[in-house]
Scaffold this motif. Structure first.
Motif, PDB file in Angstrom:
ATOM      1  N   HIS A 102       0.806  -1.194   0.205  1.00  0.00           N
ATOM      2  CA  HIS A 102      -0.490   0.107  -0.012  1.00  0.00           C
ATOM      3  C   HIS A 102       0.841   0.960  -0.050  1.00  0.00           C
ATOM      4  CE1 HIS A 102       0.780   0.961   4.331  1.00  0.00           C
ATOM      5  NE2 HIS A 102       0.522  -0.300   4.302  1.00  0.00           N
ATOM      6  N   PRO A 103      -0.001   2.131  -0.813  1.00  0.00           N
ATOM      7  CA  PRO A 103       0.980   2.837  -0.364  1.00  0.00           C
ATOM      8  C   PRO A 103       1.156   3.792   1.351  1.00  0.00           C
ATOM      9  CG  PRO A 103      -1.666   4.155  -1.288  1.00  0.00           C
ATOM     10  CD  PRO A 103      -1.018   2.772  -1.110  1.00  0.00           C
ATOM     11  N   ASN A 104       2.113   5.120   1.268  1.00  0.00           N
ATOM     12  CA  ASN A 104       2.562   5.535   2.578  1.00  0.00           C
ATOM     13  C   ASN A 104       2.746   7.154   1.793  1.00  0.00           C
ATOM     14  OD1 ASN A 104       4.947   3.090   2.843  1.00  0.00           O
ATOM     15  ND2 ASN A 104       3.495   3.381   4.152  1.00  0.00           N
ATOM     16  N   GLN A 105       2.238   7.160   0.929  1.00  0.00           N
ATOM     17  CA  GLN A 105       2.762   8.622   0.365  1.00  0.00           C
ATOM     18  C   GLN A 105       1.313   8.759  -0.214  1.00  0.00           C
ATOM     19  OE1 GLN A 105       3.930  11.816   2.083  1.00  0.00           O
ATOM     20  NE2 GLN A 105       5.347   9.391   2.802  1.00  0.00           N
ATOM     21  N   PRO A 106       0.448  10.176  -0.279  1.00  0.00           N
ATOM     22  CA  PRO A 106      -0.959  10.202  -1.316  1.00  0.00           C
ATOM     23  C   PRO A 106      -0.339   9.908  -2.519  1.00  0.00           C
ATOM     24  CG  PRO A 106      -0.261  12.474   0.506  1.00  0.00           C
ATOM     25  CD  PRO A 106       0.866  11.230   0.384  1.00  0.00           C
ATOM     26  N   ASP A 107       0.427  10.616  -3.080  1.00  0.00           N
ATOM     27  CA  ASP A 107       0.605  10.908  -4.571  1.00  0.00           C
ATOM     28  C   ASP A 107       1.344   9.317  -5.569  1.00  0.00           C
ATOM     29  OD1 ASP A 107       3.274  11.371  -3.334  1.00  0.00           O
ATOM     30  OD2 ASP A 107       3.875  12.498  -3.927  1.00  0.00           O
ATOM     31  N   GLU A 108       1.775   8.325  -4.260  1.00  0.00           N
ATOM     32  CA  GLU A 108       2.031   6.888  -4.775  1.00  0.00           C
ATOM     33  C   GLU A 108       0.907   6.493  -5.183  1.00  0.00           C
ATOM     34  OE1 GLU A 108       4.908   4.498  -2.475  1.00  0.00           O
ATOM     35  OE2 GLU A 108       4.137   6.280  -0.884  1.00  0.00           O
ATOM     36  N   ASN A 109       1.269   5.640  -6.665  1.00  0.00           N
ATOM     37  CA  ASN A 109       0.323   4.947  -7.325  1.00  0.00           C
ATOM     38  C   ASN A 109       0.443   3.798  -8.253  1.00  0.00           C
ATOM     39  OD1 ASN A 109       1.534   6.035  -9.409  1.00  0.00           O
ATOM     40  ND2 ASN A 109       0.314   6.536 -10.614  1.00  0.00           N
ATOM     41  N   LYS A 110       1.644   3.597  -7.340  1.00  0.00           N
ATOM     42  CA  LYS A 110       2.490   2.358  -8.132  1.00  0.00           C
ATOM     43  C   LYS A 110       2.337   0.828  -6.551  1.00  0.00           C
ATOM     44  CE  LYS A 110       4.767   5.069 -11.438  1.00  0.00           C
ATOM     45  NZ  LYS A 110       6.860   4.941 -12.149  1.00  0.00           N
ATOM     46  N   THR A 111       1.725   0.950  -5.992  1.00  0.00           N
ATOM     47  CA  THR A 111       1.450  -0.044  -4.731  1.00  0.00           C
ATOM     48  C   THR A 111       0.470  -0.875  -5.557  1.00  0.00           C
ATOM     49  OG1 THR A 111       0.115   0.977  -3.457  1.00  0.00           O
ATOM     50  CG2 THR A 111       1.877   1.419  -2.899  1.00  0.00           C
ATOM     51  N   LEU A 112       0.360  -2.599  -4.896  1.00  0.00           N
ATOM     52  CA  LEU A 112      -0.485  -3.014  -5.163  1.00  0.00           C
ATOM     53  C   LEU A 112      -2.348  -2.196  -5.232  1.00  0.00           C
ATOM     54  CD1 LEU A 112      -1.029  -6.034  -6.365  1.00  0.00           C
ATOM     55  CD2 LEU A 112      -0.814  -6.767  -3.093  1.00  0.00           C
ATOM     56  N   LEU A 113      -2.169  -2.165  -3.998  1.00  0.00           N
ATOM     57  CA  LEU A 113      -3.428  -1.446  -3.958  1.00  0.00           C
ATOM     58  C   LEU A 113      -3.825  -0.471  -4.508  1.00  0.00           C
ATOM     59  CD1 LEU A 113      -5.237  -0.803  -1.118  1.00  0.00           C
ATOM     60  CD2 LEU A 113      -4.324   1.039  -0.375  1.00  0.00           C
ATOM     61  N   ASN A 114      -2.903   0.345  -5.547  1.00  0.00           N
ATOM     62  CA  ASN A 114      -3.291   1.445  -6.318  1.00  0.00           C
ATOM     63  C   ASN A 114      -3.480   0.707  -7.855  1.00  0.00           C
ATOM     64  OD1 ASN A 114      -0.519   3.000  -5.185  1.00  0.00           O
ATOM     65  ND2 ASN A 114      -2.399   3.790  -5.257  1.00  0.00           N
ATOM     66  N   HIS A 115      -2.948  -0.701  -7.814  1.00  0.00           N
ATOM     67  CA  HIS A 115      -3.431  -1.266  -9.127  1.00  0.00           C
ATOM     68  C   HIS A 115      -4.752  -2.548  -8.659  1.00  0.00           C
ATOM     69  CE1 HIS A 115       0.482  -0.605 -10.235  1.00  0.00           C
ATOM     70  NE2 HIS A 115       1.309  -1.562  -9.746  1.00  0.00           N
ATOM     71  N   LEU A 116      -5.166  -2.756  -7.286  1.00  0.00           N
ATOM     72  CA  LEU A 116      -6.267  -3.203  -7.470  1.00  0.00           C
ATOM     73  C   LEU A 116      -7.256  -2.204  -6.950  1.00  0.00           C
ATOM     74  CD1 LEU A 116      -7.870  -5.665  -5.911  1.00  0.00           C
ATOM     75  CD2 LEU A 116      -7.258  -5.199  -4.262  1.00  0.00           C
ATOM     76  N   ALA A 117      -7.111  -1.376  -7.002  1.00  0.00           N
ATOM     77  CA  ALA A 117      -8.190   0.314  -7.096  1.00  0.00           C
ATOM     78  C   ALA A 117      -8.709  -0.158  -7.936  1.00  0.00           C
ATOM     79  CB  ALA A 117      -7.815   1.643  -6.194  1.00  0.00           C
ATOM     80  N   ALA A 118      -7.402  -0.071  -9.166  1.00  0.00           N
ATOM     81  CA  ALA A 118      -7.759  -0.275 -10.751  1.00  0.00           C
ATOM     82  C   ALA A 118      -8.642  -0.806 -11.291  1.00  0.00           C
ATOM     83  CB  ALA A 118      -6.825   0.416 -11.846  1.00  0.00           C
ATOM     84  N   TYR A 119      -7.901  -1.582 -10.253  1.00  0.00           N
ATOM     85  CA  TYR A 119      -9.329  -3.357 -10.829  1.00  0.00           C
ATOM     86  C   TYR A 119     -10.725  -3.674 -10.712  1.00  0.00           C
ATOM     87  CZ  TYR A 119     -10.148  -8.042 -10.923  1.00  0.00           C
ATOM     88  OH  TYR A 119     -10.725  -9.287 -11.009  1.00  0.00           O
ATOM     89  N   LEU A 120     -10.978  -2.626  -9.661  1.00  0.00           N
ATOM     90  CA  LEU A 120     -12.039  -2.694  -8.740  1.00  0.00           C
ATOM     91  C   LEU A 120     -13.216  -1.879  -9.217  1.00  0.00           C
ATOM     92  CD1 LEU A 120     -11.067  -3.608  -5.400  1.00  0.00           C
ATOM     93  CD2 LEU A 120     -12.014  -5.542  -7.086  1.00  0.00           C
ATOM     94  N   ALA A 121     -12.554  -0.766  -9.414  1.00  0.00           N
ATOM     95  CA  ALA A 121     -13.504   1.026  -9.974  1.00  0.00           C
ATOM     96  C   ALA A 121     -13.906   0.123 -11.356  1.00  0.00           C
ATOM     97  CB  ALA A 121     -11.586   1.310 -10.827  1.00  0.00           C
ATOM     98  N   PRO A 122     -14.367  -0.351 -12.360  1.00  0.00           N
ATOM     99  CA  PRO A 122     -15.430  -0.730 -12.715  1.00  0.00           C
ATOM    100  C   PRO A 122     -16.096  -1.541 -12.750  1.00  0.00           C
ATOM    101  CG  PRO A 122     -13.041  -0.947 -13.993  1.00  0.00           C
ATOM    102  CD  PRO A 122     -12.928  -1.166 -12.759  1.00  0.00           C
ATOM    103  N   LYS A 123     -16.337  -2.197 -11.258  1.00  0.00           N
ATOM    104  CA  LYS A 123     -17.484  -2.128 -10.512  1.00  0.00           C
ATOM    105  C   LYS A 123     -18.029  -1.926  -9.654  1.00  0.00           C
ATOM    106  CE  LYS A 123     -14.153  -6.857 -11.500  1.00  0.00           C
ATOM    107  NZ  LYS A 123     -14.233  -8.049 -10.821  1.00  0.00           N
ATOM    108  N   ASN A 124     -17.122  -0.629 -10.066  1.00  0.00           N
ATOM    109  CA  ASN A 124     -17.611   0.169  -8.396  1.00  0.00           C
ATOM    110  C   ASN A 124     -17.498  -0.541  -6.892  1.00  0.00           C
ATOM    111  OD1 ASN A 124     -18.684   2.690  -7.260  1.00  0.00           O
ATOM    112  ND2 ASN A 124     -20.689   2.300  -7.264  1.00  0.00           N
TER     113      ASN A 124
END
Length: 287
Positions: A102-124
């Motif tokens: 997961h990110p430790n800074q608000p501007d990070e977007n390359k952690t597993l949590l960021n990638h999973l958020a993108a994967y789940l976004a189309p499913k809301n």
């Protein structure tokens, strides 16, 4: 958000109030709004909190957005997500080595949590961290897909009802077929990144080790580890403390080469709503 959950066949009859508070750990404020809005139904009929629910009943909860405010999360790359198990409530991924959980800074977007958020976004849907793996460690990792199930999974983790088995490759020949390491772990006063054995001020940590095979040519041993406690860097510190550091460990091996050879191989848990046993096996990449 609306969730419909069918109670399992072995469910013990109890009130809606006890179900929400004791079994499902719904926060008091959210329970209050469910009650005053009449947002609980059983088998399609509105249910008061003193009503009794029994096995196989269908319980439906309707939440408003303010009940569980969604955190802000930058979206990563959904193609970096490898799913081992997924349903409406939870998802288990195979985390690559070298990626933060997961990110430790608000501007990070390359952690597993960021990638999973993108994967789940189309499913809301939105991911929530249940536990973490070190950046260098690969393997099976569990996330919640809604805030409702998050505290339930947290309780399963805390009460050791989520089983995790790790695979590692260590330096040298571990001659014993099995052993248990019981040593307290604390912070390293000289390096904030590291942990050390600290029998005076540290927290008790217990690691069970089972030998798999020994490679005489490379002088290294393949092992499995099961954690009885969950301290930071526990496996890495414990194995280094007995003279068998994990190969590739950048913090605890004197001559690290390649990636850290530590992998979360298996993750087992009983589904919090159905009781179904979920077994996720993550096959490691090239060692």
């Amino acid at each position: 958000m609306e969730l419909s959950i069918q109670l399992p066949q072995n469910f013990k009859e109890q009130s809606v109030r006890d179900l929400l508070e004791q079994e499902w750990l719904v926060p008091r404020k959210v329970r209050h709004f469910l009650r005053i809005r009449k947002n609980v139904s059983v088998n399609g009929e509105p249910a008061l909190f003193h009503f009794l629910v029994k096995a196989c009943d269908l319980v439906t909860l309707t939440f408003e957005p303010e009940d569980y405010p969604r955190p802000v999360q930058l979206l990563g790359d959904p193609t970096k997500v490898t799913v081992l198990f997924e349903d409406e409530h939870l998802i288990i991924l195979n985390k690559p080595a070298g990626m933060k959980t997961h990110p430790n800074q608000p501007d990070e977007n390359k952690t597993l949590l960021n990638h999973l958020a993108a994967y789940l976004a189309p499913k809301n849907q939105f991911p929530y961290v249940v536990h973490r793996l070190d950046k260098e460690t690969s393997g099976a990792i569990l996330f919640a897909k809604n805030p409702f199930v998050l505290p339930i999974l947290g309780r399963l983790l805390e009460t050791k009802q989520i089983f995790r088995r790790y695979q590692a490759i260590i330096s040298g020949n571990l001659s014993k077929e099995s052993l248990t390491i019981r040593k307290k772990i604390g912070r390293d006063r000289h390096d904030r990144r590291k942990r050390v054995i600290d029998e005076r001020k540290g927290d008790m940590a217990i690691t069970h080790v089972q030998t798999n095979s020994y490679d005489k040519e490379k002088n290294r041993t393949s092992i499995y580890c099961i954690l009885e406690t969950g301290r930071t860097h526990q496996i890495r510190v414990h194995l280094e403390s007995i003279g068998h550091p994990i190969i590739g460990d950048p913090l605890y091996h004197q001559n690290p080469k390649g990636r850290l050879m530590l992998h979360a191989y298996e993750l087992h848990l009983a589904h919090p709503f159905t009781g179904e046993m979920i077994v996720a096996t993550a096959i490691p990449g090239l060692w």
